[in-house]
Every structure is written in structure tokens, then in C-alpha cells.
Design an enzyme around this catalytic site. Structure first.
Site, short mmCIF file in Angstrom:
data_model
loop_
_atom_site.label_atom_id
_atom_site.label_comp_id
_atom_site.label_asym_id
_atom_site.label_seq_id
_atom_site.Cartn_x
_atom_site.Cartn_y
_atom_site.Cartn_z
N GLU A 232 3.74 20.55 22.02
CA GLU A 232 3.55 19.89 20.73
C GLU A 232 2.19 20.27 20.14
O GLU A 232 1.17 20.32 20.85
CB GLU A 232 3.63 18.37 20.94
CG GLU A 232 3.41 17.53 19.70
CD GLU A 232 3.44 16.04 20.00
OE1 GLU A 232 3.49 15.26 19.04
OE2 GLU A 232 3.43 15.67 21.19
N CYS B 234 8.25 15.18 21.46
CA CYS B 234 7.59 14.14 22.26
C CYS B 234 8.18 12.74 22.10
O CYS B 234 9.23 12.44 22.64
CB CYS B 234 6.09 14.15 21.99
SG CYS B 234 5.11 13.44 23.35
N LYS C 257 8.82 15.55 13.38
CA LYS C 257 8.82 14.44 14.33
C LYS C 257 9.09 13.12 13.59
O LYS C 257 8.46 12.81 12.58
CB LYS C 257 7.47 14.37 15.04
CG LYS C 257 7.36 13.36 16.16
CD LYS C 257 6.00 13.48 16.86
CE LYS C 257 5.83 12.52 18.00
NZ LYS C 257 4.51 12.68 18.66
#
Length: 566
Positions: free
Chosen positions: A42, A152, A115
Site C-alpha cells: 500500500e 488494506c 480504498k
């Protein structure tokens, strides 16, 4: 069949050109391994976490140039797909950026995923800079496989406890053959096992094999341990990369299963991670090594009191930087025991560290005389004790300035919690190695280091002696504090609470409940609680500490200074 190289790298925040160069070298190796897919962590383009650099126009321009360099580099291997994390601009309302995942191939962005779940708890504050991405799964065909992508936190909410949105559910609807999750997941005690549990359950619940790629390295207070892994439905973790080191591994993914690059089953993964003390050791060593390197230091200095905290700090610093790069300074006063100096000498001899002696008795006497001459009363009691600590702190800062060493502070979590430290004295320094270790853990880690070495690196005399600041005649820590085994259990319960593992929480809760049932226990628990709150101003002005436990002082525990606690 799909060949995947996971690139568990140690990016440096802000060094975009350096990060691109390291990613390009990884791509070269992946091509040699005949990989179809190369996966980075990430925000690998800029490093995690850039903080308010994301508000700087010049930094955003560097990001744009870095992405263009990366696209150009990808043309060297036109069949290789790169999975890269980077901040990208948002075109809609809200925050100006997304925390994005890109799939790049032959100079082209083939997929972008933003994200969705932006953590703001504990050490995280991503919503400060990023806008959540849309509630939509992103899947791309690479070779013979349909690959889905997550970033994540998007993979951490499959139980639905923390967010209203569950990206895993949407991903399951898209029915990929494989899910790739890129991560910058900080390490703390129990975190590896937590990752394995959450992603193994998600894989089984949705019937989705998952490849989890994490970064490694130290960044300010936090440390990333790597330990990237692969999970299969019903089987759990079937592959794990190395921990606390960079690691490039190529796997095969064939018919729902992960195999090594030769097509054989991967080595079995042990459910249990490192023993606690070995975990502490490796986390602190990596954290110091990267902190020093990234801040431009090659050497460190530590005040050596002959006590356990400075001894352990010196041992860890010697392992991280090399004994020839670490200097100790002993600064005896008229209250210092001869044993303290002798123990420092033996410690440094065992570690191979240079020890300098800088007595402070005359300096303390001179300060005291001038204080009385200027203010009309003698310097005595606590002010005199603190003066000694501040003269030592000033001396160490002088050494740091003169010789270019990073000063390491030596306070442990027990002392920092209750303010048993002197502001601008023993709190001086650029980094604290022990600030997230309770005093009982300091002793345990010291014994572990000796056991691992097969000899006394830290002299047994230091481990055995009663803890003392030696700022007054016959002074012992237990004159002012409860015994550390008692204090530490109260502190765990008060400071970390449910952040502890269930076993550690239950033990602390039982201990405190037992204390509360005694005649003096409630007053003791309340006294410790008030000491914690009254010491917030000291912690706010102290150096950063390396985080090893789920809730550490610093960004992970934000408390007001000017407040009334009842």
C-alpha cells in the site's frame, strides 16, 4: 496458471525517486522469475504514511513525476502487470485525494481501485487526507485468472463490526479466482496472528483465495514487519514471507491453490509466531535501524547509569547499529554507587562499546551554589534531584551536538506512564527504544538477550540490583512507586484495557479486581490512575518511542493535557 511475485519492500516516505528505483529493480527480478503479476505494498510509491506532506503542492508534483517514471519503467517488461499503491487525485467532492491501487502494464494503467475504508483509530488518520472510494469491486483478467483487488483496511471488516460497508461482500459478488490485498499493516504484539485469523475466516466464508502483501521497515514510531502471506478457503495460511526483512517471493497460483515457484507445495506455516521477547527484540532493532538511517544518523549515544534500562538500550543499539557505532557515557554524582560505574564498565566491555566517564558532582555543586546566591534559598529535595538528571541530559545533548550521535532516551513504559522521569533530563533524546515496554518486560527482555547470546551481555549484577534513579542517598524506585509487578498490571488495565490480548486482559483484570478487594488496594489503584493523567504533559514533550504493543503512547493514545480527570 498465474505466476505472482510479491515484493515485500521497505519504502522510504517521501523518497519517491528512490522508491521507483527499488520497484523497478524488483520488476527486473520478477521478469527473470517469469512472473505475470508483481505486487507491491500500500502507498508503495510514496511510503506509508506521508501525513501532511499530502497537503504540499510540491509533494503532489513529485508524486505525478514518480508515477510517470513508473509507467515508463513498466514498458521494459510489457507482459508484466505491476500492482502499485499511490495517492491519486479525486475528481469529486470531499478530500482531494484517494488512497489508490493501480494495475500498470506496458506503460498503461489497466485498473484503478480507490480504498473504501479509511481508518481513523489508534495510530491511523487516513480520513484526514483521503476520500473513500466507491462501493464497487474491481476485477481484472490477467492471463487465465480473474483477479480482484483490495487495499488494506478494506479486508478487515468482513465481520461487519467497524464499518457499514464490507468490500469483501462486494468482491465475492464479482467472483474472482483470486483476491490480491496490498497493505501497510503496522506490527505490534499479536498482530500477525490477528491478520491470519481475519483473512483465513474471510477466505473460507467467501470461497476466495487471498494474497496479502505487506511492507516492512520502521517509520517514526511504527514498525512494519512484512510477513506477507497467502490463504486458501478451508486451509488457512499456506504461505508466509519472511518477517522484519525485505523479501521477494514468486508463487504459482493454479486451480485455486498457491504453490512455490517450482510448482510444489509451500513450506508449512507455523501458527505460533515469534516468542514475545524475540518479537520485541526484532521490532525494536529494525525500528532503530531505519529511524537512524532515515534521519541521517550512523551512530548513537546513551547515558549509562549502571541500571537495567540503559543497559538494555545499549544492547539493542549495539545490535541495530553495530557496537563500534554506539557510545556510552557514565556521569556519576555524589549519590552514585561505585557499583553503578563498575557495572557500566563491565556492560560496555561485554558489548564492545566505548564508555566515557563525565562526572557531574562539581557541576551540580556549582549550580546549587549559584541558585542559593541568586534566589536566597538552598537547592534541595526534588529540585536537586531533578537538577542531576537535567545536567546529565544536557551533557548527552552536548555530546550529540559535538559528535553527531543520535541520543537514545532510556525510559520504560512504567516510568513514562506515571511520570517517574525528569522533563529535559532523562527524557532528552531523539528516540526511545523501551517506551512501550513495561519494567517487568525490560527485565525479561534483558534475560532473553543474554540467553540468546549464550553469555552475559548484560551483567547479572545489573539485572539483580533493585531499580534506583540514584538521585538521593539510598534511593530506590519502590520508595515512590508500587513494586513493578504490581504497578505494571494496574497500568496494563488502565492504559491498554481491551487493546490487550484476551489472555493478558483477563490476567490484568483479575489482578486489579484482587487489589480492589483489599483494604489499601482501591487507594493504590486510584493513585496510579491519577499519576497517569498528571503526567500527560511530560509525555507530550518527550521523544517518540518505538511501538511494540497494541496501544502505545504517542499518536496511538491522544489525551488532553489541560483537563480535569475524576
Amino acid at each position: 496458471m498465474l505466476r505472482i511475485t510479491l515484493a515485500q519492500l521497505n519504502p522510504t516516505v517521501g523518497d519517491i525517486a528512490g522508491n521507483v528505483a527499488r520497484m523497478t529493480e524488483a520488476a527486473r527480478q520478477a521478469d527473470q522469475e517469469r512472473a505475470d503479476l508483481l505486487v507491491f505494498p500500500e502507498l508503495s510509491l510514496c511510503g506509508y504514511y506521508p501525513g501532511d506532506l499530502l497537503d504540499e503542492p510540491s509533494f503532489l508534483q513529485l508524486l505525478d513525476r514518480g508515477l510517470e517514471q513508473l509507467l515508463q519503467a513498466s514498458r521494459q517488461w510489457p507482459r508484466l502487470h505491476w500492482v502499485v499503491g499511490a495517492p491519486l487525485r479525486s475528481s469529486g467532492p470531499g478530500k482531494p485525494l484517494h488512497n489508490s491501487l493501480l494495475v500498470v502494464c506496458d506503460g498503461t494503467i489497466r485498473l484503478r481501485y480507490d480504498k473504501q475504508l479509511l481508518p481513523t483509530y489508534n495510530i491511523f488518520d487516513e480520513r484526514r487526507h483521503f476520500e473513500p472510494g466507491p462501493d464497487a469491486a474491481k476485477v481484472l483478467r490477467i492471463g487465465q485468472a480473474q483477479v480482484g483487488f483490495l487495499v488494506c483496511e478494506d479486508g478487515w471488516n468482513d465481520a461487519g463490526a467497524d464499518y457499514a460497508t464490507n468490500p469483501f461482500a462486494r468482491m465475492a459478488d464479482a467472483a474472482p479466482d483470486l483476491v490480491v490485498s496490498i497493505n501497510a499493516s503496522p506490527s505490534h504484539l499479536g498482530k500477525r496472528e490477528q491478520r491470519h485469523d481475519i483473512f483465513s475466516q474471510a477466505a473460507t466464508r467467501h470461497g476466495l483465495p487471498i494474497l496479502y502483501v505487506n511492507q516492512i521497515g520502521g517509520q517514526d514510531q511504527i514498525v512494519f514487519d512484512g510477513a506477507s502471506f497467502a490463504v486458501e478457503p478451508g486451509r488457512g495460511v499456506v504461505f508466509e514471507a519472511s518477517r522484519f526483512v525485505e523479501d521477494l517471493r514468486t508463487l504459482q497460483f493454479d486451480d485455486g491453490h498457491f504453490l512455490d515457484k517450482g510448482g510444489q507445495a509451500c513450506a508449512p506455516v507455523q501458527a505460533a509466531g515469534l516468542p514475545t521477547m524475540e518479537f520485541y527484540r526484532r521490532q525494536i532493532v529494525l525500528g532503530l535501524r531505519d529511524y537512524a538511517r532515515r534521519c541521517g544518523f550512523t551512530r548513537a549515544v546513551v547515558g549509562s547509569s549502571g541500571g537495567i534500562d540503559s543497559a538494555l538500550t545499549l544492547a539493542l543499539a549495539a545490535e541495530a547499529l553495530g557496537a563500534d557505532k554506539v557510545v556510552a557515557v557514565t556521569m556519576p554524582s555524589r549519590f552514585s554507587s561505585s557499583g553503578s560505574v563498575d557495572d557500566s564498565v563491565q556492560l560496555c566491555r561485554n558489548l564492545g562499546i566505548t564508555l566515557h566517564e563525565h562526572p557531574i558532582r562539581d557541576l551540580v555543586d556549582g549550580y546549587a551554589r549559584q541558585f542559593e546566591a541568586s534566589f536566597g534559598q538552598p537547592l534541595q529535595g526534588l529540585p536537586l534531584e531533578n537538577l542531576q538528571a537535567r545536567i546529565r541530559g544536557t551533557t548527552l545533548m552536548e555530546y550529540s551536538n559535538a559528535f553527531g550521535h543520535l541520543l537514545l532516551t532510556t525510559g520504560n513504559k512504567s516510568e513514562i506512564s506515571v511520570g517517574y522521569c525528569t522533563l529535559y533530563g532523562d527524557t532528552n533524546g531523539g528516540l526511545g527504544l523501551l517506551g512501550d515496554l513495561y519494567k517487568t518486560e525490560v527485565f525479561e527482555l534483558s534475560r532473553h538477550i543474554n540467553h540468546s547470546a549464550g553469555r552475559e551481555l548484560i551483567p547479572q549484577a545489573i539485572i539483580d540490583k533493585p531499580p534506583s534513579a540514584e538521585l538521593a542517598p539510598g534511593q530506590k524506585d519502590e520508595d515512590s512507586l508500587p513494586p513493578y509487578p504490581v504497578l505494571d498490571e494496574i497500568l496494563k488495565y488502565a492504559i491498554e484495557g481491551r487493546h490487550l490480548s484476551s489472555a493478558e486482559y483477563d490476567a490484568a483484570a483479575r489482578f486489579v479486581a484482587g487489589l480492589q478487594a483489599t483494604a489499601d488496594g482501591p487507594a493504590l489503584v486510584e493513585r496510579v490512575r491519577r499519576m497517569i493523567f498528571r503526567s500527560e504533559y511530560k509525555r507530550r514533550q518527550s521523544p517518540p518511542i518505538l511501538r511494540v504493543r497494541p496501544r502505545a503512547f504517542g499518536t496511538g493514545r491522544q489525551m488532553p493535557i489541560a483537563a480535569h480527570y475524576e
